[in-house]
Each structure stands twice: as structure tokens, then as C-alpha cells.
Design an enzyme around this catalytic site. Structure first.
Site, PDB file in Angstrom:
ATOM      1  CG  ASN A 484      -2.265   1.067   1.332  1.00  0.00           C
ATOM      2  OD1 ASN A 484      -1.342   1.643   0.298  1.00  0.00           O
ATOM      3  ND2 ASN A 484      -3.367   0.837   1.499  1.00  0.00           N
ATOM      4  CG  ASP A 485       2.188   3.137  -3.779  1.00  0.00           C
ATOM      5  OD1 ASP A 485       3.842   2.263  -3.446  1.00  0.00           O
ATOM      6  OD2 ASP A 485       2.127   2.337  -4.764  1.00  0.00           O
ATOM      7  CB  CYS A 486      -1.256   5.508   0.200  1.00  0.00           C
ATOM      8  SG  CYS A 486      -1.579   5.638  -1.784  1.00  0.00           S
TER       9      CYS A 486
END
Ligand code: BGC
Ligand code: NOJ
Length: 813
Positions: A484-486
Site C-alpha cells: 500500500n503505497d499510501c
């Protein structure tokens, strides 16, 4: 509401209205020349790299959305129209767009004139080739003018968007055959030895290359003066915005058909033979290209070649299940999308500009899962490219540029799940091919030949990087983010515009990821087995030992009581726990840990799946987290920057739904797995209007229950969803699993499928598989017979390259 339907026999999606809820595109190209092509003939082309070698211009954030493309304007009497409706948008009498495997066909009809535009990127040609056929279906003679149109880009698309003070002075053109062949040679005189050509195989009645002269300074693409006045200007662009347009005037008797072939090509000259005379470019490459597309027969042959290629490719894995939606999903569209994501990674789509992100380390590795059975050689080359960008300590650049194949620090590093994806990809590649030689390939670290090591050493460093970077709970440190890049636990961003992906300003060295822990466990068994095969028992024992430690850490510190925790933040506070006010539960650790088999024997896995169903699932799939964040959280980063229900904050992030599907099969729940599969598989979409994006491919995300528009999809095409869903359906539900030593049959079917037939090509042999499901919707005991002989176990041992056909009978009781 419906805007189109599938034509499975032709392997096409048929769009029946031009004003789709969003541009519905196709990808043309299989090797190094690619075009994005919309149902109204919008889109652009590039060679190898959408940023560095763009051929035609495309404007982002445009109004209307899909403005700019390869247009054909037809002037028939006073009426001007386009076969694809845009940009003039004259109401057509008939319209249809068929997106096929690597080609598209647009048909438009107006006032008794029918135009059929067939566009493809043929094999072996660095070109997009279009045949336009005009048929006079009326009873009267017609005098028709046809105008082609494309707009050149100055190669570097980023520079093209930003540096126009310079670029407006650069354009240079050349012409042949009275303007039928138009050359764009901007920047060729300096450091480039490539140029573009746009040509038609007929005599023309005029041409244009200066955009303002053709369109008119105060007009849009919908009202080019040259067309409406039927008066080409024969312009030679010197600077400003170079285009290419041909004017072709023809008389058509009733029933008469004419056709023209247009070629948009990328050409090169040898460095020492760039010019044939001062200022005159060497056109040998272009001539060789154009000579291949002079006649209809040549065009037809190349189109047939393309169709045959896809027929062959799609025959490696086919299913006949009695459910036509499942069959079309598996046999056609999912595999097609896997090829596109493999080619593009996340670089060029109608949502990705092609100028920002390159190829993702993690993304490319995952895309292999859906692609490796199609063209294993290209998968092999890709693995070596990815591995060559890895840092010597085992960590990775998050992205690399396709043209240079070099890591791109501009988009960061330190996403601590990245290294594990390389192991995942190599496992998948070797299971498919049995090719152990890849492990001995000498591969650079950080593209530095002096740091070259065998690929197996890359894997060793990948695994050890995670094992050696753990936090206070014995769980892996998350670094910048994980899958999850975020979820940016070490980035406390208060600066407007700061990138969550590159800023680390509060790395306390303690934020941990349960997801990475699950993934570590998930790859460990296969990796250890591979090490054993590679005769490195010592490392294999180390991997097993590390796995056991990690399982223990997850089951203690990573368990929240009803589900797996998501992470610990920079202050060691829980993320994804019932103790949190929002974001109590996340999908990623549920999927990854259950896939890895963690908690299978002690009830945790089942509880995790139950909680996923209870809290995360809704009509359109399984959402990423619940409840979505309603406020911005400094300690969590970008995830909380999205409004509730969108993107990483509580949408159905389709990519990880298959993890749950696979998790359900690990627990033997065939009905559950298939229900979840149907929720997001495009072939099952009920309301195309609500869904908005192309109903034949997966989108990255579907807005969640907390959003204002639940069920609406965004960011179609380039998503890990396609590879993961193909992996889930082909290997875990239908149950045909490549293993290191052969082909394992292990279906987990829904009760609705009682019998199915599968065909699989595998290591040079063919497998005709019949599956009889007597177990209903829960997984039963699997028995396998090969050529009438009962097998001990479920794996048909590989006998590479025998050219045999095995008859396999799988009975699930
Ligand atoms: C997007 C993510 C993406 C990330 C990395 C974010 O802005 O929302 O989907 O993965 O950027 O490029
Ligand atoms: C898109 C990225 O390409 C992918 O690598 C990432 O895992 C997902 N977004 C989730 O953030």
C-alpha cells in the site's frame, strides 16, 4: 445501461454507442511500438517509452477528456463527420467500435457513406497501420474528401508539455510523393537519429503539417478550417505545432469501395548515414516500412498474422466450464489484459500519463504471474532487467525507466515489500518453465557491472533484507510503505505538494508491517524448496527457520483477536485494530497471511476471512479498509488524504481482492471464492454506466460503500488486478498449478460447476483435463488419473518437451 457486448467468437468487445461513460480504450502493439486507442479514435503512440520516445501528442486533463488522436475527417457534400464520431461529433447513422486482440475496428455510416477504420500495430513493424475503407452505399454518385490527421510530439513528452518556449521553434518536416509521405524530423539535425513518418499509399490532393493553418488558431479539433472549407493549405511546418494531414478526394459510384492504408512509423538511421544530402534525411528505414503496406493484401496478411498470434497465445490455457462469462474472462480478456500490464507496467494509460512513473519493481514482478505462461522468454528477460536495478543490500528502487532500464530515484526507494516480489516472480517463472539456469545468470546490482552476481544471490539478499530489518515486535520494518503505497508510516507530511512516496521525515525505525510479514511467510516455502533444488540446503534451512520465527511474530504481535493487524506506526501504535477509531481492519494482511497459511490450523485464518466478509465486503467487492478515514492522519500519510471510499482509503482496491479469493480456497471454500471472483470480474458487470470504465478489463479501484458513488470504477487497465485474478482463477479455483516438479491439479470449485474441461500447455506438453466436481461448494478430496492410471498424489510429473498430450481426469469427492 449497456454500451456494448462481447463477441467471443471473434475475441472482440463491441461498443455500440460512441458516447461511452468514459473513453473505452484498447492497446495496440506487442513488442516495442504501442498505441493507446479509444473507441472514438483518440489516443497516442510511442516507441518503447511513453515519455522519452513519444510520436504523437496527447493532452492530459483535457476537455473533453479524450481530445487528440488519429482522426479521419470525411467531407461529403456539406456534412463533415468522423467514423469514430469524435471530434466533430456529427450524429452518425450507424456506429460501432470493435476492440480486438491488438487491433480495433471503427465503423461509421452517414448519408449512405460507410467508413471502416481498422487500426493495428503489426508484428515486426515499428508502426501503427490503419486501413480506411469508404463504401458508397447510396444510389447516387458521391464526391468525397477525406482528411487524415495526427499531431506530432517532440519525442520527449515531458519536455513537450513544459518547454514550449524552445519547442515551438524546432519543428522540421520533409515530404515525398507530393505530400503522401510526410516526415517529422524535428531534432534530427542535432542529437537524434530517429524520425517519424505518416504516409498514405495513394496520390493525395493536398496535405498539411502546420496545425494552426489546418485547424485555425481559434478552432478546436472539431472544426478544422481546411476540412470545412475543403481546402488543404499544403503547409510546411517550421516550428510551432507540427501535424500530418493528407487530403484525398475521390468520386464513388453507388456500391463502389475504395481503401487507403495509412502508416504512422518510427524510423532510424545509422549514426554515420543520417543524411543523404545536406539537410535531407536518410529515408531507407521509412521506405522499407512503407513497402510492407502498399496493398490491401499486405494489410490483410498482417492482420491475419496478428489474429493468429493471439489465437495461439490464448490456447495455452483454456477452460470450458458451462459458464460463458467465466470462459470469456479466463480465455480471452483476463489474459489479454495480463499482456498489456506486462508491456506497460503502470506507465501509460488514460489514468497514467506515461511521463511520470516508469516500470515498478513490485508491479512488474507481479505482472509476471499472469503472463509467464504466455511468453516465458520475455518473462525471463524482464526478471533479469528488474533484478539488475536492485541495490547491493537487497533493497530496491521502486521504479525504473523502460528505455534505459535504470532505477529511477525520483520516485523513491525503501518500499520494504519490494525485494520479496522478486522472489515471488522467480518462483513463478521456474515453476512454469523448470528453467533453473536463470538462477546462475550474472546480474548487476544497481546496473553496475562491477557488482554483478548470480540471480540466486539477488534472491538471497532480497530475503535477508527483510529478515535483517525487523522492528520491536519481530515484524518487518515497513520503510517508506509496503504494497500500500499510501500507508506512509514514517512520513509525517504537512507540506502542501510534498510527495508521500519520497519523503521520509520521521523514521523512528520502529514502524512495522504485518503485510510484509505475511508475504515473507508466503514466499518462504517455495523459496526454500528452490534452494533445495539449487543444492543450497544451508540457506534453505535458514529460510525455514526465519519463516517459523515470522509466523510466530504474526500470531502473537500481528493478531488483533478477530483479524490480523495491519501495522505498527512510528510510535508503535496499532494500525488496523479494533482499538482504532477508524481504519479498524484492512484487507491486505487478511489476504496475505491466509494465503501464506498462517493460522490455518488454529482458527485465526477462518476468523480473519469471516471478519473480512463482515466488515470489508459489499456489493461491488471487498474494500481496502473499514471504516474509511474521515480525517487526515499525520502518522498514516497519503491513505488518509483521500476522501472516504476512494482509492487506498476504503475503495475496493481490486488488486487485493484475489488475495482473499485465494485465502478462501486455502480454507477450502469454493463457493465463497467464486462469489468473490464474480463480484469484480468484468465479464459479470451488470451496469456498464455505473461502472463507467471499460467493462472488459479490470480497473484499479471501484469506489467503496463510504464514497458518494459506490460501484463506479476508476483507473482501468494497468493494475496488478489482472495478473492476480488470473492467478487466482486459473491456479486456485480451477486448480491448474505449475509446480517445480510438474503440474499440480488442485481445484476448489463452486457447487454451480459440476464438470469442466481445461486445456493447458506446459513445458512442451499438452494436458487435456476434465474435472468432475462431486464435492459441492466446499473443497473435497482430489483424485487424479493420467491416461487412465490413478496418480499417487496430485502432481503430474513434468516430462519436458516430449510433445505428448496427457488425458487427465480430476475427480473431487
Ligand atoms: C496513488 C497510488 C500510487 C502511488 C504511487 C498514489 O498517489 O494513489 O495508487 O500507488 O501514488 O505512485
Ligand atoms: C498502485 C501501485 O502501482 C502498486 O504498486 C501499489 O501496490 C498499489 N497502487 C497500492 O498502493
Amino acid at each position: 445501461m449497456q454500451y456494448g457486448h462481447f463477441d467471443d467468437l471473434k475475441r472482440e468487445f463491441v461498443i455500440t454507442r460512441p458516447n461511452t461513460p468514459y473513453p473505452w480504450i484498447n492497446y495496440l502493439g506487442n513488442e516495442d511500438f504501442f498505441s493507446l486507442f479509444s473507441n472514438t479514435s483518440g489516443g497516442y503512440s510511442f516507441y518503447k517509452d511513453a515519455r522519452l520516445l513519444r510520436l504523437t501528442r496527447y493532452r492530459y486533463n483535457n476537455v473533453p477528456t479524450d481530445a487528440g488522436g488519429k482522426y479521419f475527417y470525411i467531407k461529403d457534400g456539406d456534412v463533415v463527420w468522423n467514423p469514430g464520431w469524435q471530434p466533430v461529433k456529427t450524429q452518425l447513422d450507424e456506429y460501432e467500435c470493435r476492440h480486438g486482440m491488438g487491433y480495433s475496428v471503427i465503423t461509421g455510416k452517414k448519408n449512405g457513406l460507410k467508413a471502416v477504420q481498422t487500426t493495428m500495430v503489426p508484428f515486426g513493424a515499428r508502426a501503427e497501420v490503419t486501413r480506411l475503407t469508404l463504401t458508397n452505399e447510396s444510389d447516387a454518385d458521391k464526391a468525397v474528401s477525406l482528411y487524415s490527421f495526427i499531431e506530432f510530439c517532440l519525442w520527449n513528452a515531458w519536455d513537450d508539455c513544459t518547454n514550449f518556449q524552445r519547442n515551438y521553434a524546432l519543428a522540421e518536416m520533409e515530404f515525398e510523393e507530393g505530400g503522401a509521405v510526410i516526415y517529422h524530423k524535428s531534432e534530427y539535425r542535432e542529437r537524434r537519429n530517429h524520425y517519424a513518418v505518416y504516409a498514405v499509399n495513394t496520390k493525395v490532393d493536398g496535405y498539411d503539417t502546420d496545425r494552426e493553418s489546418f485547424i485555425g488558431l481559434y478552432n478546436g479539433f472539431d472544426h478544422p478550417d481546411a476540412v470545412f472549407e475543403d481546402r488543404p493549405r499544403n503547409t510546411n511546418a517550421r516550428g510551432w505545432a507540427p501535424i500530418a494531414s493528407h487530403c484525398i478526394r475521390r468520386h464513388l459510384k453507388p456500391g463502389e469501395t475504395v481503401s487507403f492504408i495509412f502508416v504512422l512509423g518510427y524510423c532510424e538511421s545509422p549514426e554515420d548515414k543520417k543524411f543523404v544530402a545536406p539537410g535531407v534525411i536518410n529515408k531507407d528505414d521509412a521506405h522499407a516500412l512503407l513497402s510492407q503496406f502498399r496493398t490491401d493484401e499486405q494489410f490483410e496478411a498482417r492482420l491475419t498474422e496478428l489474429k493468429n498470434y493471439w489465437r495461439g497465445l490464448l490456447s495455452h490455457y483454456t477452460v470450458c466450464s458451462g459458464d460463458e462469462k467465466l470462459d470469456r474472462q479466463v480465455n480471452i480478456w483476463n489474459q489479454y489484459q495480463c499482456m498489456v500490464t506486462f508491456n506497460m507496467s503502470r506507465s501509460a494509460s488514460y489514468f497514467e500519463s506515461g511521463i511520470g512513473r516508469g516500470m515498478g519493481f513490485r508491479d512488474c514482478s507481479q505482472d509476471l504471474l499472469g503472463f509467464v505462461h504466455l511468453i516465458p522468454d520475455r518473462a525471463r528477460a524482464r526478471i533479469l532487467d528488474i533484478a539488475a536495478t536492485q541495490f547491493p543490500d537487497g533493497s530496491a528502487y521502486h521504479q525504473y525507466q523502460p528505455l534505459t532500464k535504470r532505477g529511477n530515484l525520483g520516485v523513491g526507494s525503501g518500499f520494504n515489500d519490494d525485494p520479496l516480489w522478486l522472489i515471488f516472480a522467480v518462483n513463478a517463472y521456474i515453476k512454469e518453465t523448470g528453467d533453473l539456469t536463470i538462477l546462475d545468470e550474472q546480474v548487476d546490482f544497481d546496473n553496475d557491472p562491477s557488482l554483478r552476481q548470480p540471480l540466486l544471490e539477488h534472491l538471497r539478499r532480497s530475503f535477508r533484507y527483510i529478515a535483517d530489518h525487523k522492528g520491536p515486535h519481530g515484524l518487518p520494518l515497513i520503510g517508506r510503505a509496503d504494497w500500500n503505497d499510501c500507508l506512509n508510516l514514517n512520513c509525517f507530511s504537512k507540506e502542501p505538494g510534498e510527495s508521500f512516496q519520497t519523503v521520509t521525515n520521521n523514521d523512528t525505525g520502529i514502524a512495522e508491517s504485518v503485510f510484509i510479514a505475511g508475504m515473507f511467510v508466503c514466499v518462504a516455502d517455495d523459496y526454500a524448496q528452490l534452494l533445495t533444488i539449487a543444492k543450497d540446503e544451508k540457506e534453505a534451512a535458514y529460510v525455514r527457520e526465519q519463516k517459523a520465527l515470522m509466523v510466530q511474530a504474526v500470531e502473537t504481535a500481528g493478531w488483533d483477536g478477530e483479524w490480523f493487524l495491519r501495522a505498527y506506526d512510528a510510535y508503535s501504535q496499532k494500525v488496523g485494530s479494533h482499538e482504532n477509531d477508524e481504519g479498524k481492519i484492512f484487507i491486505e494482511p487478511q489476504g496475505m497471511c491466509v494465503m501464506a497459511g498462517i493460522g490455518k490450523d488454529n482458527g485465526m485464518a477462518q476468523k480473519s476471512m469471516d471478519s473480512t466478509e463482515k466488515y470489508l465486503e459489499y456489493e461491488h467487492g471487498i474494500m481496502l479498509n473499514w471504516p474509511s478515514y474521515t480525517t487526515y492522519r499525520l502518522n498514516l500519510g497519503e491513505i488518509s488524504s483521500y476522501p472516504p471510499g476512494y482509492k487506498e482509503n476504503g475503495s475496493v482496491f481490486c488488486h487485493n481482492n484475489p488475495w482473499i479469493i485465494i485465502g478462501e480456497t486455502v480454507l477450502g471454500h469454493g463457493d465463497r471464492a467464486f462469489d468473490l471472483y464474480k463480484k469484480i470480474a468484468p465479464a459479470y458487470i451488470k451496469d456498464q454506466k455505473l461502472h463507467r470504465t471499460e467493462p472488459y478489463v479490470y480497473s484499479q479501484t471501484i469506489n467503496g460503500a463510504d464514497s458518494a458513488t459506490p460501484g463506479e470504477a476508476r483507473n482501468s487497465w494497468l493494475t496488478g488486478t489482472s495478473a492476480w485474478n488470473f492467478y487466482a482463477i486459473s491456479q486456485f479455483i480451477l486448480g491448474v498449478k505449475p509446480a517445480f516438479d510438474g503440474l499440480t491439479l488442485d481445484p476448489c470449485l463452486p457447487a454451480s460447476i459440476k464438470e469442466l474441461r481445461l486445456h493447458r500447455s506446459f513445458r512442451g506438453n499438452e494436458y487435456e483435463i476434465t474435472v468432475i466436481n462431486q464435492a459441492g461448494g466446499e473443497k473435497g478430496k482430489v483424485e487424479v488419473e493420467v491416461d487412465g492410471q490413478k496418480l499417487d498424489g496430485q502432481t503430474v510429473k513434468a516430462e519436458p518437451g516430449k510433445g505428448r498430450t496427457y488425458q487427465v481426469l480430476v475427480t473431487v469427492r
